[in-house]
Structure formats: C-alpha cells, structure tokens
Design a protein around this motif. Structure first.
Motif, PDB file in Angstrom:
ATOM      1  N   VAL A  60       1.293  -1.266   0.028  1.00 41.75           N
ATOM      2  CA  VAL A  60      -0.106  -0.157   0.133  1.00 41.75           C
ATOM      3  C   VAL A  60       1.129   1.543  -0.198  1.00 41.75           C
ATOM      4  O   VAL A  60       1.602   1.389   0.892  1.00 41.75           O
ATOM      5  N   SER A 236     -10.680   3.487   0.824  1.00 39.37           N
ATOM      6  CA  SER A 236     -10.304   2.312   0.502  1.00 39.37           C
ATOM      7  C   SER A 236     -10.803   0.002   0.188  1.00 39.37           C
ATOM      8  O   SER A 236     -10.183  -0.412  -0.383  1.00 39.37           O
ATOM      9  N   ALA A 337      -5.267   4.958   3.466  1.00 38.49           N
ATOM     10  CA  ALA A 337      -4.494   3.633   3.944  1.00 38.49           C
ATOM     11  C   ALA A 337      -3.961   2.678   4.699  1.00 38.49           C
ATOM     12  O   ALA A 337      -3.651   1.547   5.318  1.00 38.49           O
TER      13      ALA A 337
END
Length: 742
Positions: A60, A236, A337
């Motif tokens: 990520v 997300s 994130a």
C-alpha cells in the motif's frame, strides 16, 4: 408507631438507595451521553498510544502531493494533463490500482478551450488551434481508462462552484446476507461527484468521507454507507474490490445491524453501522512517495510494482490533516491507507454488539458486589475490594485489546464502581452505630428458623440430648468435585462462587419442601424431615425435594454453560448424587457443653450416606432405601436397582432408583419398563443369564423413546451378565452385590 419503628429498623435504606443509584448509572450508560462517549474513546486512544499497531510492510503506497511537489510542479490544482501523466507513470511503474482522495468536480480551467475563451485578445488562428486541441479533462479521462482508477467522491464539503450531484454512475452489484441493513448504515444527504467524462472512464467510485467523533478525533471509518438513498462503498474497500477483479460485494447483517462487508472473498467485520475501527500505527514516511518523483520519473525501481496506490495530499496549505487516536494529526489519505493495511493484515480493532451488554452487565455486577459486601466490611477492605474490582476489570479490558483487539470500555464500569463505593462507604459510616445495635445472636444462622422459634418459646430445650423418632434422611454430594475444583485452581473466588450457587440451589430444594438442613460438608449436604417439627408426609416431601434439586442443578448447569467467561476452557457439569433413607433415629442437640449442633444419629443415617455413594455405581441421580421406596413407589416413578451389602454393614439392603413424579409413574412405557426390570432382576438372581440379557435388551430398546437415563444401569448389568457367563458365581450365590466403596 411501634410498628412503624420496627419496619424502619429492619429496612436497609443504604442498600435500597444504592440500588437506585446503580439503576440510574445503568440508565446513564444506556443513554450514552457525549461526555460518557468521550471518556470511553479517550481510553481506547490511550490503549493505541501505549501499544500502536506495529509497522509492517504492506503493498500500500500513498502518492503524495506534498510541499516539495508543489514547489517543483506549481500550485494546486495542477492541470489535468499533469494528473494524467501521474496516472500513466504510476501504471507503468506497476501499480495494480489507484484511488484518488481528491475530487475533480469542475472542468479544468487550464484546458485549451478555456484558455481560448478567457483570452479574447488572442489571434483567431491561435484560438482555433486551442479549440481543436483535446481538453485536459479528456486527456485525464483517457489515462483513467488505460488504468484501474477509483475516483473519489465526497458528501461533506462542497467547494464554491462545485458541480451539483449528477446521479449515480455505473452500478456495482451487491447482495444482502441477512436482513436489510440500510436502516443501520451511516447516512449522508449529498454526493459531490467528478466530471462525467472522468466518472464514466473510472473502474470504481469510492466515498472518502470520514466523520469525526464528537471530540473531533477520527477513530472510525465507514466501509459502506447510504448517500442520498444509495449504498456506496468507502474508498479503501472500493480500491481493494477493483484491485481484486472488480466483482460484487455483500453486506452481512443480522437483526442488530451490520456484521461485516464481504469483499475480495473475505469478510471484514464492522460495527452495526458499517464502520470499522482502524488499529493505527504511527505515521510513517515509508508509506509515501512524492507525486513529483512519480511524474519526474525519480522513483526507485519496483517501488510501486504490485502496490495499491492512494493519491492524496499532505501539503500544509491544502489542510487535509485529521486528528487521530495516536494524538498527532495525520493526512486524511493516510487514514484510508491504514484502513486498507488493517484489512490486509486482519488487524482491525473490533467492538462487537455484545460489548455493550458486557459493559452494562459489568456495571451491574460490580455494583451488586459493592452493594452486598461493603456494608459488612471495614474501610481497609472497602479500599482493597474496590481497587481490586476496578483494577481487575481494567486489566481485562486492556488484555482484550492487546490479545484480541476487542474494544471494551474500561472507564464507565470503573467510574460506576467508584461512585457506588464512595456512596456505600458513606452509608457505612453513618449507620455504624445502628448496625451495632442490631447485632443478634449468630445461633440463628446455623439452625433452621423453625428450631429457633421452638427454642425461643422453650429455652429448656437448649440442652444436650435428643429423642427417638422416625426420620427421612437425605444426603447429596457432587460427583467428580475434585476435577471441578482443579479447574478453578487459579480462581478460588470463582470456586467459592460456584459452591455458593449450587449449595443455594440444593438448599432451596430442601427448604421449599419443609426439610431441615443439618450441615454442609464441603460440597455435600445432609438434611432430614420430621424434625424438629412433626411432618406426617415426610417421606414424600423428601422425594419431591430430591427431584427439584436435580432439576434445579440441571438448570444451573445450563445457565453456567451459557454465561461462562471462557468458552474455550473445559466445561465441567455439576453432577449430583442423592441418597434417601427412612428409619428410626436419635435427633436433638449433640456435642459438648460449650458447642453443639442439632443433628440426627442412627443406622438409618449411615445407610442414607452409603446409598448416596452408590448413586455413582448405578449412574442414577437418586437412590432410595427400601423403607422409603415402600412409601412412595405407588405414587412416584421408582425402579428396583439391586440387593447390595454396603460397606460397614452385614445385612443386605434393597435399593431403588427415583426417576420422576406422578406423571412419569403414569406413563405406560414406564410401567412396562418397571415390569421388564423386575423380570430381569428375577432372572439375574436365578442365574438365568440368557433370559436376563434378553430382558435387558428389551429394556434398552424401550428406553430409546423415553426421557429416563438408564444407560449406565443397563451397561452395569450387561457387564455383570457377561462376567457371570464367563465366571459363574456358584450355586450358593444369594444375588447380593457387595459394595466395596462408600
């Protein structure tokens, strides 16, 4: 007036007021005022500050529009052609998919056609050339179409001149696994979307809206939500969905709300409103790459290969910083994130629906313990007890966070316990003198209330000695209590509580049918009927008491099984054996001149004790002596079990099992069972082993449709018959079984 004073002296005002305060505290927690929430959230924040999530490498990455990018590439917003270059270069660098934590709601003011329109002094030839060039928005749309891009959408703030809501884009298929979850989801009234040309070419659309809690801290992030009546996914999980093939998602729910969201073939557990509690780690530069490094091709090799990429900003002037549980502000894009990292690492904090019930029950139980115990104890004990209860619960709360990532509120139960402890200590101080005046002789705590009344009316009976009278005596004991005790070796208080529970259950069964409890012997109880008061029906009452005792113990086992704290720990049932015998006894005050008990002695008492021990041999809950069975076998469900010679006695005793009351006795199947059992015992004692085995098989077949548990009894006789076939007992055998254990 005297009656009123008598009532006031006996009414425990302190406990009554404390109980009212406890109810008020529970109601305040149910109301869950903002102040209560703030203390709870601060405790959860403290846990994360003490033990933040460890940094781990995840695929990520955040492409960051940072201050260096702005100094190198110009002020924000950049031309859409620059953003298109960013998309192309990130895709070429191996990014699996990317999600924008920014929104492009208006046409690019730097597009060629807008420059031609805004600069009227330009020559017409240049204007025509500019108009012929593709718009910056079209360039970005083409770049988006060449990659897997999730455009961000928001519903909180709408900048000046932002485009109005344009309606839903391409629909993402989803399903409900359970009841409709829509009433439980967070709801947002408006949706600010991207330019239609960008939206149409995107692989997905994710909402990056995150609401702070009442104190302004961002602790929870919605994975699914309702926006203007539509179910939408957070940024997300939409990135994860697109990166794993862009399939449908599902919302798992129950009657209490949302259980979780199924994305990429995994269930992500959520709160009942579809939000999650990210377990935050410290903000790390390792998560970020500068947007200028991507655009100017300065990235290390393979930096983005195989990564899920967020595009957002940490530039100071763009004001996209959020307060987090770790105490330091964090760029909003980094929150998204971290949510994705928690999903990939399965490290999300959880606050299941049951935690509220646990917290309320803890408030209630801690309060009850304090209300019950503090009035009886001194100041030092009050401090130790309160500190131990609060400290123990706070430790449990922290261990639940540390080991299971479960968020259990440590603040409100602790606060409630302190309030109640202070209140009860104050009441203790105020009524200390009154309590001293109310102390009475402890004699009434050790003998039955009926005996106390008799002795009050006839003090001359308070002497050593007794009288002969027929009694029905009951002994009960817990089978395998040593194993149960060993399971509580680290929790002596829990063992004490369990003993108090089942001894209370046994005592209630005895007292509810007029019995006198003679004594408690560890986990065993001795009781008798027909003393100190005459009771003509003492045999039947003892049998009814025994049946109630077994039923109540079974109910206690069920409650313990449901309410046990650790389901993974072995669970031991409380299995009670009861022996009942009737006969002449000596009953009265036995002991010394300074210390004596009201008890019963005699051969009938000894036999009752031995019968209780044989309940384990025959695997029968209640064993009756012959005299007891003679009085009740026409009314109760009684079966003859054996002819035994118990340890310490030379004469054989006929023993019976008690299996129920009148309803069971009237059952035709039981009557047939009684007949088969009698014939089997006759064949057994006559050494007709084949006949006995045949009858035993018929009994076993009949028992399959009955609620009576005789499996151990049938197995016992099957083993005996098999042994006697191999080794016959001889012609002088009298059919008596010799019991070698007590």
């Amino acid at each position: 007036m005297k009656l009123f004073l008598w009532f006031v002296r006996r009414f425990d005002w302190a406990r009554a007021l404390a109980t009212g305060l406890l109810v008020l505290l529970v109601l305040i927690r149910i109301w869950d005022h903002e102040l209560v929430q703030t203390f709870r959230y601060n405790a959860f924040d403290f846990y994360q500050q003490v033990k933040p999530r460890p940094q781990q490498p995840f695929p990520v990455t955040i492409v960051d529009v940072d201050d260096r990018s702005l100094s190198e590439l110009g002020q924000w917003p950049w031309p859409r052609t620059t953003i298109a270059d960013l998309v192309d270069r990130a895709t070429a660098a191996g990014a699996v998919a990317m999600a924008f934590d920014v929104i492009f709601a208006d046409p690019d003011r730097l597009s060629p056609e807008n420059i031609a329109l805004d600069n009227k002094d330009l020559p017409d030839s240049i204007k025509e050339a500019l108009r012929a060039m593709p718009s910056n928005d079209a360039v970005l749309a083409d770049a988006i179409a060449r990659s897997r891009v999730i455009v961000g959408e928001t519903s909180i703030r709408q900048s000046a001149g932002a485009a109005p809501q344009r309606g839903p884009g391409p629909k993402v298929e989803y399903a409900f696994l359970g009841p409709n979850p829509e009433p439980f989801l967070m709801k947002f009234p408006e949706l600010v979307q991207n330019m239609p040309t960008l939206d149409a070419n995107a692989s997905g659309r994710g909402i990056f809206t995150v609401r702070p809690d009442s104190d302004g801290v961002y602790r929870r992030v919605p994975l699914v939500m309702m926006v203007d009546g539509q179910i939408r996914m957070g940024l997300s999980v939409e990135l994860l969905r697109v990166a794993t093939g862009g399939g449908a998602f599902a919302i798992k729910s129950n009657e209490a709300g949302v259980d979780g969201v199924v994305v990429a073939r995994q269930l992500i557990s959520t709160d009942s409103d579809g939000t999650v509690w990210p377990y935050f780690s410290q903000s790390s530069p390792d998560r970020f790459v500068s947007a200028s490094d991507v655009i100017l091709d300065r990235l290390p090799p393979n930096r983005l290969r195989g990564h899920l990429v967020f595009v957002g900003t940490s530039a100071i002037g763009l004001e996209d910083f959020r307060a987090t549980p770790l105490g330091l502000p964090m760029p909003g894009v980094e929150i998204h994130a971290q949510v994705l990292e928690n999903i990939l690492g399965k490290t999300m904090l959880v606050r299941p629906n049951y935690t509220i019930a646990v917290e309320l029950m803890t408030v209630f139980l801690l309060g009850l313990v304090i209300i019950v115990l503090i009035p009886k104890m001194g100041a030092a004990f009050v401090l130790v007890l309160t500190g131990s209860l609060i400290g123990g619960y706070v430790l449990i709360s922290y261990l639940a966070f540390q080991n299971e990532r479960v968020l259990l509120d440590p603040t409100y139960p602790a606060f409630s316990a302190v309030v109640l402890a202070i209140f009860m200590s104050t009441m203790n101080y105020l009524r200390e003198e009154r309590e001293r005046q109310r102390i009475r002789s402890a004699f009434g705590q050790y003998v039955s209330p009926d005996l106390v009344a008799q002795l009050s009316d006839n003090p001359e009976r308070l002497i050593l000695g007794g009288e002969r009278r027929p009694l029905t005596i009951l002994f009960s004991d817990v089978r395998g209590f040593t194993t149960i005790s060993e399971s509580f070796k680290d929790d002596p208080a829990g063992l004490t509580q369990l003993m108090n529970q089942f001894l209370t259950v046994l005592s209630d069964g005895i007292l509810s049918f007029g019995g006198t409890i003679d004594k408690f012997m560890g986990d065993a109880v001795m009781a008798f009927w027909n003393a100190p008061l005459d009771e003509p029906d003492h045999v039947r009452l003892s049998c009814r008491a025994a049946l109630k005792m077994l039923a109540d113990v079974q109910a206690l086992n069920e409650a313990r099984k449901i309410n046990r704290r650790n389901p993974d720990k072995p669970f031991h049932l409380i299995d009670v054996g009861i022996g009942i015998n009737t006969g002449e006894c000596i009953v009265g005050n036995m002991g010394s001149d300074t210390r004596f008990d009201y008890t019963a002695l005699g051969d009938a008492v000894n036999l009752a004790s031995r019968l209780e021990g044989q309940s384990k041999t025959y695997n029968v809950g209640i064993i009756l002596g012959s005299e007891t069975a003679k009085h009740v076998r026409d009314e109760f469900a009684v079966l003859e079990l054996d002819l035994i010679r118990v340890k310490g006695k030379t004469e054989p005793a006929q023993v019976f099992g008690l299996f129920g009351g009148e309803a069971v006795r009237a059952d035709p199947n039981f009557q047939k069972l009684d007949s088969l059992n009698g014939e089997m015992l006759k064949a057994y004692r006559a050494q007709r082993w084949a006949d006995a085995e045949s009858l035993l098989a018929k009994m076993k077949a009949l028992l399959e449709g009955m609620a009576i548990d005789l499996e151990g009894y049938v197995t016992l006789y099957a083993d005996r018959l098999r042994n006697f076939r191999e080794t016959p007992p001889g012609t002088d055998w009298d059919g008596v079984f010799i019991a070698t254990n007590k």
